[in-house]
Write a protein that holds these residues in place. Structure first.
Motif, PDB file in Angstrom:
ATOM      1  N   GLY A 128      26.378 -10.529  47.615  1.00  0.00           N
ATOM      2  CA  GLY A 128      26.093 -11.882  48.080  1.00  0.00           C
ATOM      3  C   GLY A 128      24.599 -12.148  48.186  1.00  0.00           C
ATOM      4  N   GLU A 129      23.847 -11.167  48.667  1.00  0.00           N
ATOM      5  CA  GLU A 129      22.403 -11.347  48.768  1.00  0.00           C
ATOM      6  C   GLU A 129      21.778 -11.526  47.389  1.00  0.00           C
ATOM      7  N   ASN A 130      22.245 -10.787  46.411  1.00  0.00           N
ATOM      8  CA  ASN A 130      21.728 -10.942  45.046  1.00  0.00           C
ATOM      9  C   ASN A 130      22.122 -12.289  44.445  1.00  0.00           C
ATOM     10  N   LEU A 131      23.319 -12.755  44.765  1.00  0.00           N
ATOM     11  CA  LEU A 131      23.709 -14.090  44.311  1.00  0.00           C
ATOM     12  C   LEU A 131      22.800 -15.146  44.918  1.00  0.00           C
ATOM     13  N   TYR A 132      22.461 -14.996  46.191  1.00  0.00           N
ATOM     14  CA  TYR A 132      21.535 -15.939  46.818  1.00  0.00           C
ATOM     15  C   TYR A 132      20.175 -15.885  46.142  1.00  0.00           C
ATOM     16  N   LEU A 133      19.635 -14.685  45.941  1.00  0.00           N
ATOM     17  CA  LEU A 133      18.312 -14.550  45.329  1.00  0.00           C
ATOM     18  C   LEU A 133      18.290 -15.165  43.938  1.00  0.00           C
ATOM     19  N   ARG A 134      19.350 -14.937  43.167  1.00  0.00           N
ATOM     20  CA  ARG A 134      19.421 -15.528  41.833  1.00  0.00           C
ATOM     21  C   ARG A 134      19.449 -17.050  41.923  1.00  0.00           C
ATOM     22  N   ALA A 135      20.232 -17.588  42.848  1.00  0.00           N
ATOM     23  CA  ALA A 135      20.313 -19.045  43.023  1.00  0.00           C
ATOM     24  C   ALA A 135      18.970 -19.627  43.438  1.00  0.00           C
ATOM     25  N   MET A 136      18.289 -18.970  44.346  1.00  0.00           N
ATOM     26  CA  MET A 136      16.980 -19.435  44.799  1.00  0.00           C
ATOM     27  C   MET A 136      15.998 -19.498  43.643  1.00  0.00           C
ATOM     28  N   MET A 137      15.999 -18.473  42.791  1.00  0.00           N
ATOM     29  CA  MET A 137      15.093 -18.456  41.646  1.00  0.00           C
ATOM     30  C   MET A 137      15.415 -19.582  40.671  1.00  0.00           C
ATOM     31  N   TYR A 138      16.688 -19.758  40.350  1.00  0.00           N
ATOM     32  CA  TYR A 138      17.064 -20.818  39.413  1.00  0.00           C
ATOM     33  C   TYR A 138      16.721 -22.202  39.975  1.00  0.00           C
ATOM     34  N   PHE A 139      16.961 -22.400  41.261  1.00  0.00           N
ATOM     35  CA  PHE A 139      16.671 -23.701  41.859  1.00  0.00           C
ATOM     36  C   PHE A 139      15.178 -23.993  41.803  1.00  0.00           C
ATOM     37  N   ASN A 140      14.349 -23.004  42.149  1.00  0.00           N
ATOM     38  CA  ASN A 140      12.911 -23.218  42.098  1.00  0.00           C
ATOM     39  C   ASN A 140      12.438 -23.447  40.667  1.00  0.00           C
ATOM     40  N   LEU A 141      12.999 -22.706  39.722  1.00  0.00           N
ATOM     41  CA  LEU A 141      12.646 -22.915  38.314  1.00  0.00           C
ATOM     42  C   LEU A 141      13.010 -24.325  37.859  1.00  0.00           C
ATOM     43  N   ALA A 142      14.177 -24.800  38.261  1.00  0.00           N
ATOM     44  CA  ALA A 142      14.606 -26.144  37.873  1.00  0.00           C
ATOM     45  C   ALA A 142      13.680 -27.202  38.466  1.00  0.00           C
TER      46      ALA A 142
END
Length: 508
Positions: free
Chosen positions: A134-148
């Motif tokens: 779950g923590e890795n899913l959050y980190l991945r989501a945070m990165m994609y959101f900031n990139l977008a």
């Protein structure tokens, strides 16, 4: 050497080398295979800590701050700089900017590392492994959101139809992926955050992801999509969780100076220990310097006169504590406001302007340039709900003002400083105007302002001294207006990435 040590070296080594982010270049020849590197919960834990560590790399945390905050109107660059942070501030974007390349590469380091854990850990694993997944899913989501946010246009402009960034498959089957639409990236982010919230059951401190951290980011994402009801739903969930509360009085005035884990308002921060003080490479070094410029920091970025004028409408506003006027005798007034009769003026700008240092990124645990940048906090979630209600949410306009007044009361304001529907109408404003103004005051210098304007189809208007005047003719014209539809509200895809991956199109 065991697998977890190899994996940790692999992550830190790739950060240091600054290799391109594509999967093809992410795997070093000496790295173990995924099956070898991830065998035990300890291996997964080590990999997760490695992913968190990338967030603290100045190439990420400093560069993402420059790209998100320096496009706003709360700051003024006080002098020209050879660092291309000036290009971010002045909206003179280049196809190769070091800070843009940094954010791209470091983000995909985290995404690719997270992909390994997410693919390795099944959803029916032990509670410990599910938490880490779950923590890795959050980190991945945070990165994609900031990139977008950095590379894709605001979602509301075209319902997410414009291009954003590639989405890397967990299997690694596609080495040179093309860009996906903003909508597709947001769908990835939402899916990751929902899965993360379901998998995480530990109430970890604010240095780590937890269920509420994922829900707070979902609240922000849905707000950016203008999905007001879902933004309200997740705001309510976080606010009613009981895990967080607004700091008050002296605790609020010293919000950014204490030990992050002890802060009851912070939902998620990028934790820097005392041994990780970045000194002149820290975010705060750009905003603050004891004893004059170049002593403890660069001190080249100030609070804009526009922001100071807004803040000074109410001298009792506790948010003055986050501003330190620089005086002619070399001292910094803290807390502000106090009678400042000898404030130093920046003579490099025309017209000369008072120098108001910003201290939100200084003095954590007493060290001048130490800070743990806050990514999510309760005040933002409350203001997210206020904005959603101001834009037609089911709570209504009065609920929006109630949330705004909750933040204003915490800041020490009362009486006529609080808003009513009648006072808003009498001032010729809308409730949304009031909410966005409060967001400007409360969330200043935290990377929100430009996005708050552009995603609400509002221009950014600078009418104060700063180096943005260098773009104007004559250069004494201090006014700069950036329309929300302007090409410059997002950055170019790094040219070096496009040389590697011919499938990457360029932003106009």
């Amino acid at each position: 050497m065991n697998s977890k040590h190899i994996l940790a070296i692999f992550i830190s080594g790739m950060v240091a080398l600054g290799a391109p982010a594509c999967k093809k270049y992410f795997e070093p020849s000496t790295a173990k295979s995924e099956d070898e590197a991830l065998r035990t919960p300890e291996d997964v834990s080590s990999a997760t800590i490695g992913a968190y560590a990338v967030l603290k790399n100045p190439a990420y945390v400093r560069s993402i701050h420059f790209l998100t905050e320096y496009q706003g109107d709360n700051i003024a660059q006080g002098q020209a700089s050879s660092d291309n942070l000036s290009n971010a501030y002045r909206y003179t974007h280049l196809v190769d900017m070091s800070h843009v390349t940094n954010v791209w590469q470091q983000s995909y380091f985290v995404i690719n590392a997270a992909n390994k854990v997410i693919a390795f850990v099944p959803d029916d694993a032990s509670a410990t492994l599910r938490q880490l997944k779950g923590e890795n899913l959050y980190l991945r989501a945070m990165m994609y959101f900031n990139l977008a946010r950095v590379f894709g246009r605001p979602y509301a402009q075209d319902n997410g139809a414009s291009e954003a960034v590639p989405v890397m498959p967990e299997t690694g089957a596609e080495e040179l992926p093309a860009r996906q639409t903003v909508k597709t990236v947001y769908e990835q982010v939402i899916g990751d955050l929902e899965r993360a919230a379901n998998l995480m059951t530990e109430d970890k401190n604010n240095n780590f992801a937890s269920k509420e951290v994922a829900q707070a980011l979902l609240c922000r994402v849905y707000l950016y999509m203008n999905d007001n009801e879902k933004a309200i739903k997740y705001a309510d969930t976080v606010i009613n969780s009981g895990r967080y509360e607004l700091l008050r009085g002296g605790d609020y005035q010293n919000y950014f100076r204490g030990v992050p884990e002890s802060n009851r308002e912070t939902i998620f921060c990028i934790r820097h220990m005392k041994t990780e003080n970045r000194d002149f490479s820290a975010i705060g070094s750009m905003y603050f310097s004891e004893g004059g410029q170049g002593v403890t920091g660069w001190g080249e970025i100030y609070a804009s006169k526009q922001y100071i004028d807004l803040l000074d409408k109410y001298p009792e506003d506790l948010r003055h504590s986050f501003i330190s006027p620089y005086t002619t005798d070399g001292t910094l007034s803290y807390p502000y406001p106090v009678p400042v009769t000898n404030i130093r003026y920046n003579t490099r700008l025309n017209p000369n302007t008072p120098m108001y240092y910003i201290n939100k990124y200084n003095y954590q645990e007493g060290l001048v340039n130490l800070s743990s940048p806050v990514y999510l906090r309760l005040a933002e979630v409350i203001l997210n709900r206020a904005e959603a209600n101001a834009k037609g949410g089911s709570g209504g306009l009065q609920a929006a003002l109630d949330d705004v007044n909750r933040i204003r009361e915490r800041a020490g304001l009362s009486g006529t400083a609080l808003h009513t529907l009648a006072s808003v109408a009498a001032a010729g404003k809308t409730v949304l105007d009031v909410v966005l103004e409060e967001r400007q005051l409360e969330l200043a210098f935290e990377g929100h302002r430009a996005y708050d304007l552009f995603r609400n189809n509002r221009p950014l208007e600078r009418n104060y001294p700063g180096t943005h005047a260098l773009n104007n003719t004559p250069n004494t014209d201090i006014t700069q207006t950036i329309l929300p539809t302007d090409d410059r509200v997002i950055f170019f895809i790094p040219n070096r990435e496009r040389l590697v991956n011919k499938n990457l199109t360029q932003n106009p």
